[in-house]
Design a protein around this motif. Structure first.
Motif, PDB file in Angstrom:
ATOM      1  N   GLN A 196     -16.050  95.348  14.574  1.00 37.63           N
ATOM      2  CA  GLN A 196     -15.160  95.496  15.562  1.00 37.63           C
ATOM      3  C   GLN A 196     -13.746  95.269  14.985  1.00 37.63           C
ATOM      4  OE1 GLN A 196     -16.208  93.337  19.013  1.00 37.63           O
ATOM      5  NE2 GLN A 196     -15.037  94.797  19.946  1.00 37.63           N
ATOM      6  N   SER A 217     -12.655  99.265  20.020  1.00 35.42           N
ATOM      7  CA  SER A 217     -12.348  97.979  21.010  1.00 35.42           C
ATOM      8  C   SER A 217     -13.564  97.384  21.795  1.00 35.42           C
ATOM      9  CB  SER A 217     -11.252  98.445  22.026  1.00 35.42           C
ATOM     10  OG  SER A 217     -11.823  99.336  23.011  1.00 35.42           O
ATOM     11  N   ASN A 218     -14.842  98.086  21.901  1.00 35.38           N
ATOM     12  CA  ASN A 218     -15.814  97.685  22.687  1.00 35.38           C
ATOM     13  C   ASN A 218     -16.928  97.518  21.414  1.00 35.38           C
ATOM     14  OD1 ASN A 218     -18.438  97.474  24.259  1.00 35.38           O
ATOM     15  ND2 ASN A 218     -16.978  98.295  25.611  1.00 35.38           N
ATOM     16  N   ARG A 230     -16.453  93.066  26.272  1.00 31.55           N
ATOM     17  CA  ARG A 230     -16.294  93.909  25.267  1.00 31.55           C
ATOM     18  C   ARG A 230     -16.545  93.490  23.870  1.00 31.55           C
ATOM     19  NH1 ARG A 230     -12.318  97.887  25.288  1.00 31.55           N
ATOM     20  NH2 ARG A 230     -11.803  98.432  27.401  1.00 31.55           N
ATOM     21  N   ARG A 231     -17.186  92.038  24.100  1.00 32.29           N
ATOM     22  CA  ARG A 231     -17.509  91.225  22.794  1.00 32.29           C
ATOM     23  C   ARG A 231     -18.778  90.643  22.787  1.00 32.29           C
ATOM     24  NH1 ARG A 231     -13.992  86.258  21.861  1.00 32.29           N
ATOM     25  NH2 ARG A 231     -14.671  85.024  23.369  1.00 32.29           N
ATOM     26  N   GLY A 279     -11.144  98.451  14.247  1.00 34.24           N
ATOM     27  CA  GLY A 279     -10.246  98.559  15.687  1.00 34.24           C
ATOM     28  C   GLY A 279     -10.965  98.755  16.716  1.00 34.24           C
ATOM     29  N   ARG A 323      -6.796  84.163  21.931  1.00 32.96           N
ATOM     30  CA  ARG A 323      -5.603  85.327  21.495  1.00 32.96           C
ATOM     31  C   ARG A 323      -4.225  84.901  21.543  1.00 32.96           C
ATOM     32  NH1 ARG A 323      -7.261  91.094  23.880  1.00 32.96           N
ATOM     33  NH2 ARG A 323      -5.314  91.406  22.727  1.00 32.96           N
ATOM     34  N   LYS A 347      -7.140  89.754  18.551  1.00 33.13           N
ATOM     35  CA  LYS A 347      -7.867  90.389  19.419  1.00 33.13           C
ATOM     36  C   LYS A 347      -9.488  90.250  19.797  1.00 33.13           C
ATOM     37  CE  LYS A 347      -5.948  94.831  19.470  1.00 33.13           C
ATOM     38  NZ  LYS A 347      -5.670  96.307  19.079  1.00 33.13           N
ATOM     39  N   VAL A 348     -10.262  89.859  18.598  1.00 36.37           N
ATOM     40  CA  VAL A 348     -11.607  89.589  18.980  1.00 36.37           C
ATOM     41  C   VAL A 348     -11.854  88.231  19.354  1.00 36.37           C
ATOM     42  CG1 VAL A 348     -12.603  91.642  17.871  1.00 36.37           C
ATOM     43  CG2 VAL A 348     -12.454  89.538  16.637  1.00 36.37           C
ATOM     44  N   ILE A 400      -7.398 104.989  16.242  1.00 41.02           N
ATOM     45  CA  ILE A 400      -7.902 103.687  17.005  1.00 41.02           C
ATOM     46  C   ILE A 400      -7.103 102.465  17.051  1.00 41.02           C
ATOM     47  CG2 ILE A 400      -9.737 102.112  17.291  1.00 41.02           C
ATOM     48  CD1 ILE A 400     -10.981 105.058  17.508  1.00 41.02           C
ATOM     49  N   GLU A 401      -6.603 101.996  16.172  1.00 41.53           N
ATOM     50  CA  GLU A 401      -5.721 100.690  15.967  1.00 41.53           C
ATOM     51  C   GLU A 401      -4.675 100.934  14.904  1.00 41.53           C
ATOM     52  OE1 GLU A 401      -7.684  97.058  15.605  1.00 41.53           O
ATOM     53  OE2 GLU A 401      -5.462  96.374  14.880  1.00 41.53           O
ATOM     54  N   ARG A 447     -19.097  91.726  15.928  1.00 43.12           N
ATOM     55  CA  ARG A 447     -17.440  91.313  16.014  1.00 43.12           C
ATOM     56  C   ARG A 447     -16.603  91.573  14.770  1.00 43.12           C
ATOM     57  NH1 ARG A 447     -17.407  85.886  19.897  1.00 43.12           N
ATOM     58  NH2 ARG A 447     -18.756  86.844  21.423  1.00 43.12           N
TER      59      ARG A 447
END
Ligand code: 4AD
Ligand code: MG
Length: 462
Positions: free
Chosen positions: A441, A447-448, A239-240, A445, A341, A384-385, A290-291, A438
């Motif tokens: 992102q 996620s991908n 995802r990153r 929020g 994380r 998260k990222v 989204i977040e 990133r």
């Protein structure tokens, strides 16, 4: 009459004004009472403007009543205070010109909600959705603010090359650039193809980082930055990770690792503040859809001092934690996403700058610390990222640099210019790279990472 953007109509045009607008139909509702409501979006705002059309318009029954989502129209009319709920103003149309119809059976973005994965199949249309429109606006704003930040601090913008002969990160993850025909057979007795026959007469590739060229300018002009596309041919389907992404890379002469960490913190906080101030409608959307908590997260980071911790201390904390990691923790390992994380989300609850990593897991150009085991590296980690910034103080001592090259199997003959910087007026210097996607992102929020760049490039997808 000049077209006004929807955002202007909704925020600053006084009701009563005669206006012109144009955009794409999001929805149309025709009522039996002889009028139609059209939700019109032109990309200038998350919000649509409502257009009201009565059946006295000449093309009402044969055109307006056949408008479907995705069609494009130009409207002239009067902006009036809206009687309906949900909007303060609407357009009472005098004329609706249909620019392009959209076939409701084939248009992929009908009324129903479509998930992001499906939308990746239509990268040419997905910018017309609320989420991708909002991402595009936030991304554009952040790019402008990045330039503004460095311009205010008198950093020079340097355009570093995209085609290069060096492998900055030494990871061998480069896309080769060649004009040789891969299908043509090699000359009969040469066995293999020779780079001497290739366009540049030597091996060339797309850059993984503008740092090495950036350093040469910093070592003449002081503070510089570069902001451009970079390429990594790693087979990472996460995802990153992207194969093509944008990086912001400042480089400062007469600076050490502390100065570098200070700059990274100032820079990130400046950008969090900018996006909060200037993209509030889009952020509210992301916060809602989204977040949840996104805005509070960003507000917190504008205020917060980022935690600074050495790699060795971070490893000790992780080893002490109760968590059962997939990758067991030991000194010398690279931090995995689960460790990053845990540090940011569980232990420190915010941004963390990890410094002084083991030399063996970092690139050849980072400055050796006096303990000889670690280098003056820093990564900024966000919840998260994970890793958002990677940077270091650079090795400015010729003998140390040559030794690091030997240890990392880097051929000094390919880096004569880089070594010259250490031969002629070498100075301490430091810099970092921010992964722009990133960062987008994190601010949205999403996620991908494939959903924050217009046309994502990843393994097996072009
Ligand atoms: O940590 P990296 O590899 O550092 C460098 O390239 C240094 N030369 C930068 C410098 O000191 N001037 O990459 C920097 C950042 C990472 O922290 C990450 O945010 C992002 O670039 N990044 C990627 N983003 C998307 N997809 C990928 N495959 C990425 N690889 C790195
Ligand atoms: Mg890194």
């Amino acid at each position: 009459m000049k077209r006004q953007r929807v955002i202007e109509l909704l925020t600053c045009t006084p009701p009563g004004t005669q206006i012109k607008a144009a955009g794409w139909v999001r929805t149309r509702r025709s009522s039996k009472g002889g009028f139609t409501f059209i939700e019109l979006n032109d990309g200038s705002s998350l919000h649509n403007v409502q257009v009201m059309a009565f059946d006295n318009l000449p093309n009402y029954s044969d055109e307006i009543n056949h408008l479907y989502p995705g069609a494009s129209i130009a409207v002239t009319g009067r902006l009036v205070e809206s009687e309906g709920s949900g909007q303060s103003v609407e357009i009472k149309a005098d004329c609706i010109r249909v620019l392009g119809h959209a076939d409701p059976l084939n248009y992929p973005l009908g009324k129903q909600r479509i998930n992001f994965e499906t939308l990746r199949e239509v990268p040419h249309l997905r910018a017309r959705t609320n989420s991708f429109g909002a991402v595009a606006r936030v991304r554009s704003l952040l790019a402008h603010e990045i330039h503004r930040f460095f311009h205010e601090r008198k950093f020079l913008l340097v355009h570093t090359p995209i085609i290069t002969g060096n492998d900055c990160e030494g990871a061998g993850a480069m896309f080769q650039v060649t004009t040789l025909d891969p299908l043509a057979p090699a000359a009969p007795d040469s066995g293999t193809r020779n780079y001497a026959d290739d366009f540049f007469g030597r091996r060339a590739a797309l850059t993984v980082s503008g740092q090495l060229e950036g350093e040469t300018y910093a070592c003449a002009l002081g503070d510089i930055y570069t902001f451009g596309p970079t390429f990594r041919a790693e087979n990472s389907n996460t995802r990153r990770h992207l194969s093509e992404f944008w990086m912001v890379e400042p480089e400062m002469a007469f600076a050490d690792l502390n100065d570098d960490a200070d700059l990274a913190q100032d820079f990130l906080r400046y950008l969090f503040d900018a996006v909060l101030q200037q993209c509030s409608a889009d952020l509210e959307f992301f916060d809602k859809r989204i977040e949840p908590g996104l805005i509070a997260k960003l507000e917190h980071l504008v205020e917060q001092e980022f935690t600074r911790i050495t790699y060795s201390d971070a490893i000790a904390l992780l080893a002490k934690s109760e968590r059962d990691f997939d990758f067991p923790v030991s000194w010398g390992m690279d931090l995995q996403s689960e460790h990053e994380r845990h540090l940011t989300e569980e232990i420190f609850k915010g941004a963390v700058i990890v410094t002084d990593y083991p030399a063996q897991i970092k690139a050849f150009y980072m400055r050796r610390n006096t303990n000889e085991r670690t280098v003056a590296a820093m990564d900024v980690l966000l919840p998260k990222v994970g890793e958002i910034v990677g940077g270091s103080q650079r090795e400015e001592r010729l003998d140390y640099l040559l030794e690091a090259m030997r240890n990392n199997n880097v051929d000094p003959d390919n880096y004569t210019q880089y070594l010259d910087l250490r031969r002629f007026g070498s100075v301490p210097h430091a810099g970092f790279g921010l992964g722009f996607e990133r960062f987008v992102q994190f601010c949205t929020g999403m996620s991908n990472i494939r959903d924050v760049i217009p046309f994502p490039r990843t393994p097996r997808r072009l």
